[in-house]
Design a protein around this motif. Structure first.
Motif, short mmCIF file in Angstrom:
data_model
loop_
_atom_site.label_atom_id
_atom_site.label_comp_id
_atom_site.label_asym_id
_atom_site.label_seq_id
_atom_site.Cartn_x
_atom_site.Cartn_y
_atom_site.Cartn_z
N GLU A 154 -5.89 -38.75 4.60
CA GLU A 154 -4.72 -38.79 4.03
C GLU A 154 -4.55 -37.57 3.04
O GLU A 154 -3.76 -36.76 2.57
CB GLU A 154 -4.50 -40.18 3.08
N VAL A 155 -5.72 -37.30 2.44
CA VAL A 155 -5.96 -36.12 1.59
C VAL A 155 -5.84 -34.91 2.28
O VAL A 155 -5.26 -33.78 2.07
CB VAL A 155 -7.30 -36.17 0.79
N LEU A 156 -6.40 -34.75 3.43
CA LEU A 156 -6.25 -33.35 4.47
C LEU A 156 -4.87 -33.39 4.92
O LEU A 156 -4.41 -32.05 5.02
CB LEU A 156 -7.35 -33.75 5.49
N GLY A 157 -4.27 -34.64 5.15
CA GLY A 157 -2.82 -34.45 5.53
C GLY A 157 -1.93 -33.70 4.67
O GLY A 157 -0.88 -33.42 5.02
N THR A 158 -2.23 -33.61 3.40
CA THR A 158 -1.23 -33.17 2.44
C THR A 158 -1.28 -31.48 2.54
O THR A 158 -0.50 -31.12 2.25
CB THR A 158 -1.64 -33.49 0.81
N GLN A 159 -2.33 -31.31 3.51
CA GLN A 159 -2.51 -29.77 3.53
C GLN A 159 -1.82 -29.17 5.06
O GLN A 159 -1.83 -28.05 5.10
CB GLN A 159 -4.01 -29.08 3.40
N VAL A 160 -1.82 -30.12 5.70
CA VAL A 160 -1.13 -29.73 7.09
C VAL A 160 -0.19 -30.82 7.38
O VAL A 160 -0.03 -31.83 7.85
CB VAL A 160 -2.22 -29.92 7.91
N ALA A 161 1.20 -30.37 6.96
CA ALA A 161 2.41 -31.23 7.49
C ALA A 161 2.65 -31.38 8.74
O ALA A 161 2.40 -30.53 9.70
CB ALA A 161 3.68 -30.40 6.44
N GLY A 162 2.83 -32.64 9.05
CA GLY A 162 3.33 -32.76 10.62
C GLY A 162 2.20 -33.15 11.27
O GLY A 162 2.26 -33.34 12.59
N ALA A 163 0.71 -33.00 10.83
CA ALA A 163 -0.35 -33.45 11.68
C ALA A 163 -0.64 -34.93 11.82
O ALA A 163 -0.19 -35.74 11.01
CB ALA A 163 -1.55 -32.96 10.90
N GLU A 164 -1.02 -35.06 13.13
CA GLU A 164 -1.13 -36.51 13.27
C GLU A 164 -2.73 -37.06 13.02
O GLU A 164 -3.56 -36.51 13.44
CB GLU A 164 -0.86 -36.80 14.90
N ALA A 165 -2.88 -38.25 12.48
CA ALA A 165 -4.03 -38.80 12.16
C ALA A 165 -4.56 -39.93 13.15
O ALA A 165 -3.77 -40.58 13.38
CB ALA A 165 -4.04 -39.45 10.73
N ARG A 166 -5.86 -39.69 13.46
CA ARG A 166 -6.31 -40.55 14.57
C ARG A 166 -7.76 -40.84 13.84
O ARG A 166 -8.54 -40.35 13.35
CB ARG A 166 -6.49 -39.90 15.98
N ALA A 167 -8.06 -42.11 14.37
CA ALA A 167 -9.23 -42.71 14.13
C ALA A 167 -10.13 -42.66 15.56
O ALA A 167 -9.78 -42.90 16.60
CB ALA A 167 -9.46 -44.13 13.72
N ASP A 168 -11.58 -42.07 15.42
CA ASP A 168 -12.16 -42.25 16.60
C ASP A 168 -13.60 -42.89 16.23
O ASP A 168 -13.61 -43.53 15.19
CB ASP A 168 -12.66 -40.79 17.11
N GLY A 169 -14.67 -42.98 17.01
CA GLY A 169 -15.49 -43.90 16.94
C GLY A 169 -16.94 -43.15 16.22
O GLY A 169 -17.86 -43.73 16.22
N ARG A 170 -16.61 -42.05 15.36
CA ARG A 170 -17.90 -41.37 14.51
C ARG A 170 -18.19 -42.38 13.47
O ARG A 170 -17.63 -43.05 13.13
CB ARG A 170 -17.42 -39.93 14.23
N LYS A 171 -19.54 -41.96 13.11
CA LYS A 171 -20.14 -42.56 12.12
C LYS A 171 -20.08 -41.67 10.57
O LYS A 171 -20.30 -42.40 9.75
CB LYS A 171 -21.59 -43.13 12.49
N GLY A 172 -20.06 -40.49 11.05
CA GLY A 172 -20.25 -39.64 9.89
C GLY A 172 -19.00 -39.70 9.14
O GLY A 172 -17.86 -40.05 9.39
N ALA A 173 -19.18 -39.14 7.79
CA ALA A 173 -18.02 -38.97 7.07
C ALA A 173 -17.08 -37.94 7.10
O ALA A 173 -16.02 -37.84 6.52
CB ALA A 173 -18.24 -39.08 5.43
#
Length: 213
Positions: A154-173
């Protein structure tokens, strides 16, 4: 006059028999006072109890019923603003990997440098994998672990308007920004700062089911 008649009593009080009559002691006034006080107290208690019963059955006993709703309101108090506001990380706490999925050369490095100036940490920078290369038609895709959906992404999304957020299976932050063909530039800094500040504002508390207490 009989010989048993007390002297000075004359014949007015004539006594017959061979025994003097018993003379009763006068009753003490203290007993009368105690009895009177007890009676008044008993009447007072009976009257008070009657008034209480009348108040309960007629619904006028506001003082007695006031404690219930107030206590109930206290237990259902609205959560505080600090409890409803999400704890968003600062840009300096987020590591962003920037990948270019467009034909434009150098776009990943250019975008990464701009994000760095806005306080983000930069990780890997390069071309997107075959999974995304030239397949992202929007502004971009933001990737991260599930818990990042409501925080870092959500924080990163404020910098890229219209970008789609998705969750993957990564463990890192760390999170990824895969730049799509619809990307032109990062959101204007002034607008991005406003959107970032809005994330930290407390959410409005849910309204209570009771209108008044």
């Amino acid at each position: 006059m009989s010989m048993l008649t007390p002297p000075g009593m004359g014949g007015k009080y004539r006594i017959t028999g061979d025994k003097y009559p018993r003379m009763r002691r006068p009753r003490r006034r203290g007993r009368l006072v105690v009895a009177l006080v007890a009676s008044v107290a008993a009447l007072g208690l009976v009257g008070w109890g009657t008034l209480q019963l009348i108040g309960i059955f007629t619904g006028n006993d506001e003082k007695a019923s006031a404690a219930g709703p107030k206590a109930d309101c206290a237990t259902k108090a609205s959560p505080s603003a600090s409890a409803t506001a999400s704890a968003y990380p600062k840009p300096s706490q987020i590591t962003v990997n920037v990948f270019n999925a467009t034909p434009r050369a150098g776009l990943a490095k250019e975008t990464a440098d701009a994000l760095k100036k806005r306080g983000f940490k930069i990780g890997d920078v390069g071309n997107a994998t075959k999974e995304f290369d030239k397949k992202v038609k929007g502004a971009g895709i933001l990737l991260g672990r599930t818990s990042a959906m409501s925080t870092s992404l959500e924080v990163l999304g404020t910098q890229v308007a219209g970008a789609e957020a998705r969750a993957d299976g990564r463990k890192g932050a760390d999170v990824d920004l895969v730049i799509g063909t619809g990307f032109k530039s990062l959101t204007k800094k002034a607008d991005a700062d406003k959107a970032l500040a809005a994330l930290g504002k407390p959410q409005p508390a849910p309204s209570s089911s009771k209108k008044a207490c």
